[in-house]
Design an enzyme around this catalytic site. Structure first.
Site, PDB file in Angstrom:
ATOM      1  N   GLU A 133       0.835  -1.212   0.000  1.00 46.48           N
ATOM      2  CA  GLU A 133       0.000   0.000   0.000  1.00 46.48           C
ATOM      3  C   GLU A 133       0.869   1.262   0.000  1.00 46.48           C
ATOM      4  O   GLU A 133       0.675   2.161   0.831  1.00 46.48           O
ATOM      5  CB  GLU A 133      -0.950  -0.006   1.204  1.00 46.48           C
ATOM      6  CG  GLU A 133      -1.854  -1.213   1.229  1.00 46.48           C
ATOM      7  CD  GLU A 133      -2.919  -1.153   2.339  1.00 46.48           C
ATOM      8  OE1 GLU A 133      -2.728  -0.399   3.306  1.00 46.48           O
ATOM      9  OE2 GLU A 133      -3.942  -1.842   2.200  1.00 46.48           O
ATOM     10  N   GLU A 277      -6.016  -8.029   0.034  1.00 49.41           N
ATOM     11  CA  GLU A 277      -6.468  -8.122   1.426  1.00 49.41           C
ATOM     12  C   GLU A 277      -7.959  -7.846   1.443  1.00 49.41           C
ATOM     13  O   GLU A 277      -8.427  -6.901   0.809  1.00 49.41           O
ATOM     14  CB  GLU A 277      -5.809  -7.053   2.317  1.00 49.41           C
ATOM     15  CG  GLU A 277      -4.317  -7.169   2.501  1.00 49.41           C
ATOM     16  CD  GLU A 277      -3.774  -6.051   3.394  1.00 49.41           C
ATOM     17  OE1 GLU A 277      -4.561  -5.409   4.125  1.00 49.41           O
ATOM     18  OE2 GLU A 277      -2.561  -5.820   3.356  1.00 49.41           O
TER      19      GLU A 277
END
Ligand SMILES: *[C@@H]1O[C@H](CO)[C@@H](O)[C@H](O)[C@H]1NC(C)=O
Ligand SMILES: *[C@@H]1O[C@H](CO)[C@@H](O)[C@H](O)[C@H]1NC(C)=O
Length: 511
Positions: A133, A277
């Site tokens: 991320e 995720e």
């Protein structure tokens, strides 16, 4: 639809009908392929990490076939040698600048953290994640300039190592790379990121690599007060998002298709999208409960295993559940829920029933908890009944300063405790964190050790897990009672069904 029909037939006729057995056989085959897409994230930011062997056994026992890591710890990767598990290793964000600056650093990383684990009977490394991320708004652009060159260097290093076809470099992105347009059909990359995202997807395309995005309906719900609850789950029939001719009944599909459209607008309509995720926490916030986590994750798995896909991407979707275990030492910057995403507790005991097959075989498959976990003795540290409460605040602060007290706060599983219980909770966590050292249960004479479990309602007082490599002792009873809480189908019925499936696999020739 086929699965539903099969499900009903299974219930009514399986024991009397040959047709039932054939259907079961077909469903068993279907299940095998369906389950094959489910992955899980294995994070290890915990004060009591389980040994790699215990975790790998859990991955096997629960039929996960893909696992995503957040770094490239050599022992963790080696623990998956020779087994049927597809592994995503990762370059941590703090290494991105180094890898971006030097092709040699990228080559050294690939050699040490990929190539050395491969080979005959090696580790099945399929992806190398470049950062995690990296474009998160919380990082204030820190990794924006280094991610693309790091990606390109890793791609070049993989190619030079002869791995271009087998190991793909990817960049797991947070969903906030997208603009905040809620209509999937109008989605684009966030304006400030559009140039770099275009370069990144171009680089991904050049190696035929997928786009990896993390999606969090839980965050949609908790961060937006007016967000319809059912839409965070897979049941937003009363509050659907009508996007032209497409009707979305859940934010998962809408977010996923938003990514598809953004990729399309960038010129890559056919790029594979993997959900890196997705999950639901069980503590530390409103909506972060066992009941809702169970509901979300079961609906998610059912959705994934159904093979229906999204309106723009019908068919199989690939996703990694977040996460395997609770991680009590994670930063709480995102929120107190951050330490509670596990589908298992920190010690690998089962938190709630979850059927990872999505029920496609018409039976219930229970989660399998950790085995052979070396716990400390069944004892806890609590506040003495006679303690002088004036000393409490400072000692509470001290205990909570180095342990996990997130369940004590609003929305947490221990938020209903009395002040005395609060203290006991914090003291006990500190004591367990510190390997049950007698000196870790003192607190200026306020605390004492007890063998009576102080757990109360939803608030569980844990027992620590011995560090890896220390002498093991028998596990206490708590893991047993928790992990047996699952199957609604009786063992006998399961046994009979298994025998039927087994016999039909034996007897029917499949193409
Ligand atoms: C391999 O990965 C580990 C763990 O992420 C890291 O500490 C190490 O620096 C990496 N090795 C190289 C040569 O980059
Ligand atoms: C217990 O601790 C939490 C967190 O510090 C606090 O919000 C709560 O008010 C405490 N409860 C009592 C009864 O003091």
């Amino acid at each position: 639809m086929v699965v539903m029909a099969g499900h009903q037939m299974h219930k009514r006729q399986v024991f009397s009908s040959v047709v039932g057995i054939v259907v079961l056989c077909l469903m068993a085959r279907h299940m095998e392929t369906a389950v094959a897409e489910l992955g899980v994230n294995w994070g290890r930011i915990s004060s009591d990490p389980l040994s790699n062997d215990v975790v790998v056994q859990m991955l096997k026992d629960n039929n996960f076939v893909k696992v995503k890591l957040f770094d490239a710890n050599s022992e963790v990767i080696e623990s998956m040698r020779g087994i049927n598990l597809e592994v995503m290793v990762a370059i941590t964000n703090d290494m991105l600048a180094t890898i971006a600056a030097s092709i040699d650093a990228a080559a050294a990383w690939v050699k040490a953290n990929v190539t050395s684990h491969l080979g005959n009977n090696g580790v099945n490394i399929k992806y190398a994640a470049v950062g995690n991320e990296p474009f998160l708004t919380g990082y204030n652009g820190k990794y924006v300039d280094v991610t693309l060159p790091a990606l390109k260097n890793v791609q070049a290093a993989l190619a030079a190592a002869g791995l271009a076809e087998t190991v793909k470099a990817v960049v797991p992105c947070n969903a906030d790379i997208l603009s905040d347009n809620s209509y999937p059909s109008q989605q684009t990359f966030r304006a400030d990121l559009a140039p770099v995202m275009l370069d990144i997807v171009t680089a991904l395309q050049s190696t035929n690599s997928p786009f990896v995005v993390n999606l969090y309906p839980f965050l949609n719900l908790v961060l937006q007060p007016t967000f319809p609850v059912d839409f965070a789950f897979f049941t937003g029939y009363n509050t659907p998002l009508v996007d032209g001719t497409r009707i979305y009944t859940n934010v998962f599909d809408a977010s996923f298709d938003g990514v598809v459209v953004a990729l399309n607008n960038a010129g890559y309509p056919n790029m594979d999208v993997i959900v890196g995720e997705i999950g639901w926490p069980t503590d530390g916030a409103n909506y972060a409960t066992i009941e809702l986590a169970q509901k979300f994750n079961q609906q998610l798995v059912n959705h994934l295993e159904s093979g229906v896909g999204t309106p723009l991407r019908p068919g199989k979707l690939e996703a990694y559940v977040f996460g395997l275990l609770d991680e009590n030492a994670k930063s709480t910057l995102p929120g107190n829920f951050e330490r509670h995403w596990g589908i298992f507790n920190f010690d690998g005991t089962v938190k709630y029933p979850l059927d990872l097959t999505g029920g496609v075989d018409g039976t219930q498959t229970a989660l399998v908890g950790s085995k052979n976990v070396p716990y400390y003795p069944r004892q806890w540290c609590v506040l003495k009944p006679t303690a002088d409460l004036s000393l409490l605040p400072a000692n509470l602060d001290y205990a909570c300063g180095s342990t996990d007290c997130t369940p004590l706060f609003s929305g947490g599983s221990c938020s209903g405790l009395t002040l005395q219980q609060n203290a006991s909770y914090a003291f006990n966590n500190y004591y367990q964190f510190n390997n049950q050292l007698p000196s870790a249960c003192d607190f200026q004479g306020l605390a004492q050790v007890t063998t009576t479990d102080p757990s109360s309602g939803t608030c569980k007082f844990t027992i620590g897990v011995r560090p890896v490599g220390s002498q093991s002792i028998a596990a206490p009873g708590i893991s047993q009672s928790q992990s047996s809480a699952s199957p609604t189908v009786s063992f006998t019925v399961l046994l009979i069904i298994n025998l039927l499936i087994f016999s039909c696999i034996q007897s029917l020739p499949f193409p």
